[in-house]
Design a protein around this motif. Structure first.
Motif, short mmCIF file in Angstrom:
data_model
loop_
_atom_site.label_atom_id
_atom_site.label_comp_id
_atom_site.label_asym_id
_atom_site.label_seq_id
_atom_site.Cartn_x
_atom_site.Cartn_y
_atom_site.Cartn_z
N VAL A 41 18.69 8.05 -0.07
CA VAL A 41 17.86 7.92 1.47
C VAL A 41 16.63 6.71 0.99
O VAL A 41 16.32 6.04 1.73
CB VAL A 41 17.41 9.03 2.14
CG1 VAL A 41 16.58 8.78 3.37
CG2 VAL A 41 18.98 9.48 2.82
N GLN A 42 16.05 7.34 0.00
CA GLN A 42 14.69 6.54 -0.30
C GLN A 42 15.10 5.27 -0.95
O GLN A 42 14.48 4.24 -0.38
CB GLN A 42 14.02 7.47 -1.39
CG GLN A 42 13.29 8.64 -0.98
CD GLN A 42 12.71 9.57 -2.16
OE1 GLN A 42 12.91 9.06 -3.32
NE2 GLN A 42 11.65 10.30 -1.98
N GLN A 43 16.19 5.06 -1.51
CA GLN A 43 16.60 3.77 -2.05
C GLN A 43 17.00 2.97 -0.71
O GLN A 43 16.61 1.81 -0.82
CB GLN A 43 17.85 3.81 -2.92
CG GLN A 43 17.38 4.33 -4.46
CD GLN A 43 18.53 4.65 -5.29
OE1 GLN A 43 19.63 4.51 -4.99
NE2 GLN A 43 18.27 4.83 -6.53
N ALA A 44 17.90 3.39 0.14
CA ALA A 44 18.04 2.91 1.28
C ALA A 44 16.98 2.33 2.09
O ALA A 44 17.03 1.09 2.67
CB ALA A 44 19.30 3.65 2.24
N GLU A 45 15.99 3.22 2.36
CA GLU A 45 14.74 2.61 2.89
C GLU A 45 14.10 1.64 2.20
O GLU A 45 13.54 0.61 2.88
CB GLU A 45 13.72 4.05 3.01
CG GLU A 45 14.14 5.15 4.02
CD GLU A 45 13.39 6.25 3.89
OE1 GLU A 45 12.69 6.46 3.09
OE2 GLU A 45 13.31 7.05 5.31
N HIS A 46 13.99 1.70 0.96
CA HIS A 46 13.36 0.48 0.12
C HIS A 46 14.21 -0.78 0.45
O HIS A 46 13.59 -1.65 0.64
CB HIS A 46 13.37 0.88 -1.30
CG HIS A 46 12.77 -0.40 -2.12
ND1 HIS A 46 11.51 -0.64 -2.06
CD2 HIS A 46 13.62 -1.03 -3.08
CE1 HIS A 46 11.42 -1.40 -2.81
NE2 HIS A 46 12.52 -1.91 -3.58
N MET A 47 15.59 -0.59 0.47
CA MET A 47 16.28 -1.91 0.68
C MET A 47 16.04 -2.42 2.28
O MET A 47 16.02 -3.60 2.28
CB MET A 47 17.79 -1.68 0.61
CG MET A 47 18.34 -1.06 -0.69
SD MET A 47 18.21 -2.47 -1.89
CE MET A 47 19.66 -3.26 -1.43
N VAL A 48 16.04 -1.57 3.02
CA VAL A 48 15.57 -1.96 4.44
C VAL A 48 14.29 -2.52 4.45
O VAL A 48 14.08 -3.79 5.05
CB VAL A 48 15.81 -0.86 5.40
CG1 VAL A 48 15.04 -1.08 6.87
CG2 VAL A 48 17.16 -0.26 5.66
N ALA A 51 14.49 -6.27 3.23
CA ALA A 51 15.52 -7.04 4.05
C ALA A 51 14.10 -7.35 5.22
O ALA A 51 14.35 -8.43 5.64
CB ALA A 51 16.37 -6.14 4.57
N GLU A 52 13.47 -6.34 5.81
CA GLU A 52 12.47 -6.48 6.81
C GLU A 52 11.39 -7.62 6.24
O GLU A 52 11.10 -8.54 7.08
CB GLU A 52 11.75 -5.39 7.36
CG GLU A 52 12.67 -4.55 8.16
CD GLU A 52 11.97 -3.15 8.48
OE1 GLU A 52 11.18 -2.80 8.10
OE2 GLU A 52 12.59 -2.54 9.32
N ASP A 53 10.99 -7.48 5.04
CA ASP A 53 10.15 -8.53 4.55
C ASP A 53 10.73 -9.80 4.54
O ASP A 53 10.25 -10.75 4.69
CB ASP A 53 9.41 -8.00 3.01
CG ASP A 53 8.65 -6.77 3.19
OD1 ASP A 53 8.21 -6.19 4.48
OD2 ASP A 53 8.67 -6.18 2.21
N ALA A 54 11.98 -10.03 4.04
CA ALA A 54 12.73 -11.12 3.86
C ALA A 54 12.87 -11.89 5.08
O ALA A 54 12.68 -12.88 5.28
CB ALA A 54 14.04 -11.12 3.20
N ALA A 55 13.24 -10.92 6.12
CA ALA A 55 13.36 -11.58 7.59
C ALA A 55 12.19 -11.87 8.05
O ALA A 55 12.18 -13.02 8.76
CB ALA A 55 13.98 -10.40 8.63
#
Length: 83
Positions: A41-48, A51-55
């Motif tokens: 879950v921590q890795q998934a939150e980091h990926m999100v 992705a938010e920063d890229a967006a």
């Protein structure tokens, strides 16, 4: 009669001990699985977050790019009208 009671006590205590050992093993396994899920879950939150920063970066860059396209289109239109 005393022998039968002793045998029953031994059987019941052995059964309870076995269930206790199985319960301890299940708890340990559950804790291990929960730690793995937490890490996932921590890795998934980091990926999100990435992705938010890229967006957000694309969103911020889209304004100037579209403005430049609009200006270029106006310049082309003006040049074609003057010729």
């Amino acid at each position: 009669m005393h022998d039968a009671e002793s045998i029953l006590v031994i059987i019941v205590s052995s059964t309870l001990t076995l269930f206790l050992l199985i319960l301890i093993a299940m708890i340990a396994l559950t804790i291990r699985v929960l730690l793995s899920v937490k890490r996932l879950v921590q890795q998934a939150e980091h990926m999100v977050d990435v992705a938010e920063d890229a967006a957000e970066a694309f969103k911020e860059a889209a304004g100037p790019v579209s403005l430049m396209k609009a200006i270029r289109k106006i310049v082309k239109t003006v040049k074609s009208k003057t010729k």
